[in-house]
Each structure stands twice: as C-alpha cells, then as structure tokens.
Enzyme design. Structure first.
Site, PDB file in Angstrom:
ATOM      1  N   LYS A  53       0.824  -1.213   0.000  1.00 47.19           N
ATOM      2  CA  LYS A  53       0.000   0.000   0.000  1.00 47.19           C
ATOM      3  C   LYS A  53       0.859   1.264   0.000  1.00 47.19           C
ATOM      4  O   LYS A  53       0.600   2.198  -0.756  1.00 47.19           O
ATOM      5  CB  LYS A  53      -0.948  -0.006   1.215  1.00 47.19           C
ATOM      6  N   GLN A  97      -4.601  -1.284   9.554  1.00 45.82           N
ATOM      7  CA  GLN A  97      -4.605  -2.617   8.952  1.00 45.82           C
ATOM      8  C   GLN A  97      -5.267  -3.619   9.894  1.00 45.82           C
ATOM      9  O   GLN A  97      -4.942  -3.695  11.075  1.00 45.82           O
ATOM     10  CB  GLN A  97      -3.166  -3.045   8.619  1.00 45.82           C
ATOM     11  N   ASP A 120     -10.824   3.520   4.352  1.00 50.63           N
ATOM     12  CA  ASP A 120     -11.363   2.166   4.251  1.00 50.63           C
ATOM     13  C   ASP A 120     -12.895   2.179   4.181  1.00 50.63           C
ATOM     14  O   ASP A 120     -13.504   1.172   3.840  1.00 50.63           O
ATOM     15  CB  ASP A 120     -10.947   1.343   5.483  1.00 50.63           C
TER      16      ASP A 120
HETATM   17  N1  GUN Z   1      -7.401  -6.473   6.114  1.00 48.60           N
HETATM   18  C1  GUN Z   1      -7.912  -7.200   5.097  1.00 48.60           C
HETATM   19  N2  GUN Z   1      -8.547  -6.407   4.229  1.00 48.60           N
HETATM   20  C2  GUN Z   1      -8.436  -5.142   4.699  1.00 48.60           C
HETATM   21  C3  GUN Z   1      -8.881  -3.874   4.223  1.00 48.60           C
HETATM   22  O1  GUN Z   1      -9.531  -3.731   3.203  1.00 48.60           O
HETATM   23  N3  GUN Z   1      -8.537  -2.812   4.998  1.00 48.60           N
HETATM   24  C4  GUN Z   1      -7.843  -2.939   6.145  1.00 48.60           C
HETATM   25  N4  GUN Z   1      -7.578  -1.848   6.835  1.00 48.60           N
HETATM   26  N5  GUN Z   1      -7.422  -4.094   6.607  1.00 48.60           N
HETATM   27  C5  GUN Z   1      -7.713  -5.189   5.880  1.00 48.60           C
END
Ligand code: GUN
Length: 299
Positions: A53, A97, A120
C-alpha cells in the site's frame, strides 16, 4: 470457457487516473495528499499488504506514512495515536490494517478515525452513507475498497446497465466485503442475496446467481458445479495452501479451473480482486484529500 478478468491491468489503469488527479490537486493546492497506514503487531501477511500500500501510494504521488506499533500496545494508546492522526492537518487518509490483536476492540479503534479521513470506509458514518446514498459510487463517498474494486470489474464485464435486475449472490457477510458489496450491487439495481455459513441449500442459491461474489476465506470452497452457466464470478479469497513439492501457493475461494468451464467471466487469484483493492485505496485517498483541501468542510 470463461473470459479471465485481468485485475492487474485494470488496477494499473485506476492508478494512472489517480496519479493524474493527485498531480492536479497538488498543482492547485500545493499540498501532497498523505496516507497514514497503522500496523499493529507483526503478522507477516499484514506486513506485506501494508508495504504494498505505501509503495503504490508513492507511485501515484501520495505520501505514505507508516506507523508501526507493537502487538501488545494498549488500546488506549492506539486510539490516542489515531486521534492525533485525525487532528493532523497534513494527514488526509488513515488506514488501520486489520486484523488487530485480540485484546483490541476494532470497533472502538475505527471510531477514533475522523470519518473524513476514513479511506477504508469502515466508520459507521461512512457505512450509513453507503446504504443511504443515491449513488454511492460517486467521487464523494468513502466506500470500502475491496467491494468497490469488485463492482468496477463486474461493470467492466456487464456494463452498468447490465447489472440491473440480475440475480446476485454475495457469499460472505463481513463488514469489509460482504455487507458493503451487497449495498453496492443493490445500488446498481441487482436483486441481491447475502449467503453465509448458516445458509441452507447453499449450492442451490449459488446456481441461481448470475453474479457471484465469494468472500469466505476458505480455499476452493465453491466447487465448479455450484456455478451457473454464463455467470460472472468474482473471487475475493486469498488463501495460502501447500502446492506441488510443498511450495506455498495462493488460491481463491472458488475452484478456478472447474468454475472457468461454466462461467462467462471469472477473476483469477492472484491477479484479480487483490490489485483492485489497493488501487481503490489510493482513489479513496485522493477523494479524502480533495474533500479536505477543497470541499465544503463536511466530513
Ligand atoms: N485487512 C484485510 N482487508 C483489509 C482492508 O480492506 N482494509 C484494512 N484496513 N485491513 C484489511
């Protein structure tokens, strides 16, 4: 034989568009959009995702800031750090995350994120907007990244109008994928069913689906004979299994080879939904930054 939907190529196109928009925003405001990524603990998969990311952010002109905290960090400390990021004017997007360590309540943590910076789309305010907006896929709302990426792929195959009235089945009811996916398909006028681990006659429900989105997190959970002839199959799963000669291998939630023989279009794993999630995160960061720098000040 189904067409394979190339998520890598599609995600690269999304990132190119985001890069252009970020450059224009920076030219207008003199500000570099900034994304803070919070990683708690040292789960290896999360570490890989977080690194991807921040690297991809840099490639489109977004500054990525990584905040790493130990697995035993107190929830109050984590919340205080997120509140500080929420108040920091130089930060436009915040991502925590998931999953978080068991002693931390994810809901309380997500509440600490300023909804205007919630790239998110997990904050209850943004969840509410997703379900009530006339067009949730506008460039104004922060919609969860994975379902937004899935919808883009479905629209590429069927066209926006082609989704209208179709029978869609979302298999999985998580807050990250299943529930927001259902909201987006509903907003596109699909007839949506959400199935889950307690659903009876799951095979039958799947066979009815003209659009099938699977997000259950179990390797090859959906066998080929659950797939309707001519269906559009979106496989959100990323499961690590032992492949030939004991080498690790990634597979989806759908038996790809068998499903491909029946479907009209299908996403591969890897190279399907995964890259789209990251691309949509960057897109959301541009939305958040633009709203904060040039919007009406509303969260
Ligand atoms: N863990 C798995 N998928 C995601 C996501 O889309 N966002 C975040 N923050 N954590 C994740």
């Amino acid at each position: 034989m189904a067409r394979i939907v190339d998520g890598r190529e599609r995600a690269a196109r999304v990132r190119m568009l985001v890069a252009e928009r970020v450059a224009r925003l920076r030219a207008r405001t003199g500000v570099t959009p900034t994304l803070a990524v919070v990683l708690v603990g040292d789960d290896p998969a999360s570490r890989v995702y977080v690194r991807t990311k921040t690297r991809m952010a840099a490639e489109v002109g977004i500054e990525g800031r990584l905040l790493e905290l130990p697995a035993d960090v107190a929830e109050a400390e984590l919340r205080a750090r997120i509140e500080a990021l929420s108040e920091d004017e130089a930060v436009h997007g915040i991502l925590v995350q998931l999953p978080l360590p068991a002693h931390i309540d994810p809901e309380r943590v997500l509440f600490a994120i300023d909804p205007a910076k919630d790239v998110d789309g997990f904050h209850p305010l943004n969840v509410g907007r997703l379900w009530t907006a006339r067009d949730p896929v506008s460039d104004d709302l922060l919609v969860p990244c994975t379902p937004r990426g899935c919808l883009t792929l479905i629209e590429d195959v069927l066209g926006r109008e082609g989704i209208r009235g179709r029978r869609a089945l979302v298999l999985g009811r998580s807050a990250i994928v299943g529930k927001p996916m259902a909201a987006l398909l509903l907003a596109r006028d699909a007839t949506v069913t959400v199935a889950h681990s307690r659903t009876r006659d799951l095979a039958e429900r799947c066979r009815e689906a003209e659009i099938l989105v699977v997000a259950v997190g179990r390797p090859r959970f959906v066998p080929g004979d659950w797939i309707r002839e001519g269906a559009v199959v979106i496989d959100v799963g990323i499961n690590r299994i032992e492949g030939p000669e004991g080498r690790p291998r990634l597979v989806g939630d759908v038996d790809f080879a068998a499903a491909r023989a029946r479907a009209m279009a299908i996403t591969p794993v890897p190279g399907g939904v995964g890259p789209m999630t990251v691309a949509m995160l960057l897109h959301n960061t541009w939305i958040a930054a633009r709203r904060q720098l040039e919007g009406d000040g509303a969260p």
